[in-house]
Write a protein that holds these residues in place. Structure first.
Motif, PDB file in Angstrom:
ATOM      1  N   THR A  30      -9.063  -7.369  12.416  1.00  0.00           N
ATOM      2  CA  THR A  30     -10.037  -7.627  11.336  1.00  0.00           C
ATOM      3  C   THR A  30     -10.008  -6.530  10.283  1.00  0.00           C
ATOM      4  N   GLY A  31      -8.800  -6.057   9.956  1.00  0.00           N
ATOM      5  CA  GLY A  31      -8.678  -4.974   8.994  1.00  0.00           C
ATOM      6  C   GLY A  31      -8.498  -5.456   7.571  1.00  0.00           C
ATOM      7  N   GLY A  32      -7.419  -6.210   7.317  1.00  0.00           N
ATOM      8  CA  GLY A  32      -7.220  -6.758   5.987  1.00  0.00           C
ATOM      9  C   GLY A  32      -6.076  -6.184   5.192  1.00  0.00           C
ATOM     10  N   PHE A  33      -5.356  -5.183   5.718  1.00  0.00           N
ATOM     11  CA  PHE A  33      -4.184  -4.681   5.007  1.00  0.00           C
ATOM     12  C   PHE A  33      -3.150  -5.800   4.890  1.00  0.00           C
ATOM     13  N   SER A  34      -2.364  -5.748   3.807  1.00  0.00           N
ATOM     14  CA  SER A  34      -1.392  -6.794   3.559  1.00  0.00           C
ATOM     15  C   SER A  34      -0.073  -6.174   3.123  1.00  0.00           C
ATOM     16  N   THR A  35       0.926  -7.024   2.947  1.00  0.00           N
ATOM     17  CA  THR A  35       2.235  -6.585   2.467  1.00  0.00           C
ATOM     18  C   THR A  35       2.383  -6.757   0.964  1.00  0.00           C
ATOM     19  N   SER A  36       1.334  -7.194   0.301  1.00  0.00           N
ATOM     20  CA  SER A  36       1.398  -7.458  -1.136  1.00  0.00           C
ATOM     21  C   SER A  36       0.095  -7.041  -1.794  1.00  0.00           C
ATOM     22  N   THR A  47     -11.308  -0.544   7.952  1.00  0.00           N
ATOM     23  CA  THR A  47     -12.151  -0.777   6.785  1.00  0.00           C
ATOM     24  C   THR A  47     -11.477  -1.731   5.805  1.00  0.00           C
ATOM     25  N   GLY A  48     -10.201  -1.528   5.569  1.00  0.00           N
ATOM     26  CA  GLY A  48      -9.442  -2.422   4.701  1.00  0.00           C
ATOM     27  C   GLY A  48      -9.321  -1.977   3.263  1.00  0.00           C
ATOM     28  N   SER A  49     -10.039  -0.935   2.856  1.00  0.00           N
ATOM     29  CA  SER A  49      -9.884  -0.419   1.495  1.00  0.00           C
ATOM     30  C   SER A  49      -8.550   0.303   1.377  1.00  0.00           C
ATOM     31  N   THR A  50      -7.983   0.277   0.185  1.00  0.00           N
ATOM     32  CA  THR A  50      -6.671   0.904   0.008  1.00  0.00           C
ATOM     33  C   THR A  50      -6.584   1.633  -1.321  1.00  0.00           C
ATOM     34  N   MET A  51      -5.811   2.695  -1.335  1.00  0.00           N
ATOM     35  CA  MET A  51      -5.537   3.453  -2.547  1.00  0.00           C
ATOM     36  C   MET A  51      -4.147   3.160  -3.089  1.00  0.00           C
ATOM     37  N   PHE A  52      -3.377   2.327  -2.377  1.00  0.00           N
ATOM     38  CA  PHE A  52      -1.995   2.091  -2.738  1.00  0.00           C
ATOM     39  C   PHE A  52      -1.863   0.880  -3.657  1.00  0.00           C
ATOM     40  N   VAL A  53      -0.991   0.991  -4.628  1.00  0.00           N
ATOM     41  CA  VAL A  53      -0.613  -0.135  -5.478  1.00  0.00           C
ATOM     42  C   VAL A  53       0.908  -0.270  -5.426  1.00  0.00           C
ATOM     43  N   GLY A  54       1.397  -1.450  -5.807  1.00  0.00           N
ATOM     44  CA  GLY A  54       2.830  -1.676  -5.737  1.00  0.00           C
ATOM     45  C   GLY A  54       3.327  -1.912  -4.328  1.00  0.00           C
ATOM     46  N   LEU A  55       2.507  -2.563  -3.509  1.00  0.00           N
ATOM     47  CA  LEU A  55       2.893  -2.809  -2.120  1.00  0.00           C
ATOM     48  C   LEU A  55       4.140  -3.677  -2.016  1.00  0.00           C
ATOM     49  N   ASP A  56       4.320  -4.570  -2.981  1.00  0.00           N
ATOM     50  CA  ASP A  56       5.472  -5.474  -2.928  1.00  0.00           C
ATOM     51  C   ASP A  56       6.793  -4.721  -2.989  1.00  0.00           C
ATOM     52  N   GLU A  57       6.785  -3.523  -3.575  1.00  0.00           N
ATOM     53  CA  GLU A  57       8.028  -2.750  -3.700  1.00  0.00           C
ATOM     54  C   GLU A  57       8.101  -1.592  -2.720  1.00  0.00           C
ATOM     55  N   MET A  58       7.124  -1.440  -1.858  1.00  0.00           N
ATOM     56  CA  MET A  58       7.111  -0.310  -0.937  1.00  0.00           C
ATOM     57  C   MET A  58       8.123  -0.505   0.185  1.00  0.00           C
ATOM     58  N   PRO A  59       8.588   0.591   0.785  1.00  0.00           N
ATOM     59  CA  PRO A  59       9.504   0.473   1.922  1.00  0.00           C
ATOM     60  C   PRO A  59       8.883  -0.353   3.047  1.00  0.00           C
ATOM     61  N   LYS A  60       9.708  -1.118   3.716  1.00  0.00           N
ATOM     62  CA  LYS A  60       9.215  -2.004   4.771  1.00  0.00           C
ATOM     63  C   LYS A  60       8.580  -1.228   5.913  1.00  0.00           C
ATOM     64  N   GLY A  61       9.117  -0.039   6.196  1.00  0.00           N
ATOM     65  CA  GLY A  61       8.540   0.768   7.259  1.00  0.00           C
ATOM     66  C   GLY A  61       7.115   1.188   6.968  1.00  0.00           C
ATOM     67  N   VAL A  62       6.825   1.486   5.709  1.00  0.00           N
ATOM     68  CA  VAL A  62       5.460   1.873   5.313  1.00  0.00           C
ATOM     69  C   VAL A  62       4.508   0.689   5.477  1.00  0.00           C
ATOM     70  N   LEU A  63       4.952  -0.500   5.080  1.00  0.00           N
ATOM     71  CA  LEU A  63       4.120  -1.690   5.224  1.00  0.00           C
ATOM     72  C   LEU A  63       3.807  -1.959   6.693  1.00  0.00           C
ATOM     73  N   LEU A  64       4.816  -1.811   7.536  1.00  0.00           N
ATOM     74  CA  LEU A  64       4.591  -2.013   8.967  1.00  0.00           C
ATOM     75  C   LEU A  64       3.664  -0.944   9.529  1.00  0.00           C
TER      76      LEU A  64
END
Length: 236
Positions: free
Chosen positions: A198-204, A92-109
């Motif tokens: 075609t999801g849309g999640f990002s690292t930022s 879907t691509g919707s997210t509840m998370f903010v502060g992705l730039d500072e999140m652990p790399k494992g979570v982003l992956l």
């Protein structure tokens, strides 16, 4: 969950144990379920059982996917973690998370992996279960003689295997393309996983806008920060 644990371990993060424990827990539960049902694999599913199994997959798998979010992301309630996992697995691509730039790399992956698995999982579930449930155009499979799960499964597994090969190939090519144009390896891999699915999640938090404009990806972060603060002069 193993790639995320390895990534956090390599970068010296403390989050590796989150994915290690989450992986151990889900693997244990999966093994118990397998041992409890392995003698019933030859039984055919009726329509009610197929609907129940499909629903259970979409309810329980995101719950397993949410475990690393609950343990690894500070101050994230279970509802937000579950929403994130559902959004990932359904692409879907919707997210509840903010502060992705500072999140652990494992979570982003892990967010990227969830979407990547969900993108292919939807197709596989459609191939395996929809013919049994007599849903829409999937009745075509039944017209070809796949009247039971026992007949559908071998053909569906063969098709799924070929789709997986194409899916992996496109993902690898996409990751290399992003890397060539200046993304870091983590950014390239995560965005490749979410692009192909075609999801849309990002690292930022800025998503792909972080890399927009006439600047290369390597200076995109600085350019975005300058523009967001209206300091146009700092781009010179």
């Amino acid at each position: 969950m193993l790639p995320s644990a390895i990534l956090d371990g390599i970068h010296g993060g403390q989050g590796w144990w989150v994915f290690a424990m989450s992986g151990f827990l889900t693997m244990t539960l999966g093994t118990i379920i397998y041992l409890a049902t392995r003698n019933h694999g030859s039984q055919n599913l009726d329509i009610r059982q197929a609907f129940l199994l499909t629903t259970a997959l979409w309810v329980l798998l995101p719950l397993a996917g949410a475990i690393p979010f609950v343990w690894g992301v500070p101050d994230v309630p279970l509802t937000d973690a579950y929403f994130e996992a559902v959004s990932g697995m359904t692409t879907t691509g919707s997210t509840m998370f903010v502060g992705l730039d500072e999140m652990p790399k494992g979570v982003l992956l892990w967010r990227g992996i969830l979407q990547w698995l969900g993108g292919l999982g939807i197709v596989i579930i459609a191939l395996i279960f929809m013919p049994v449930m007599k849903v829409g155009g999937m009745q075509f499979f039944r017209a070809e003689g796949f009247d039971t799960l026992g007949k559908v499964l071998p053909r569906a597994l063969d098709i799924s295997r070929r789709l997986l090969e194409i899916y992996i190939g496109l993902t690898v090519l996409c990751a290399f393309a992003y890397r060539i144009f200046g993304m870091t390896w983590l950014e390239a891999v995560v965005h490749a996983l979410t692009t192909v699915s075609t999801g849309g999640f990002s690292t930022s938090d800025s998503s792909f806008a972080l890399f927009s404009g006439p600047f290369s990806f390597r200076v995109g972060s600085r350019a975005h920060r300058c523009l967001s603060r209206s300091h146009i002069s700092c781009l010179r």
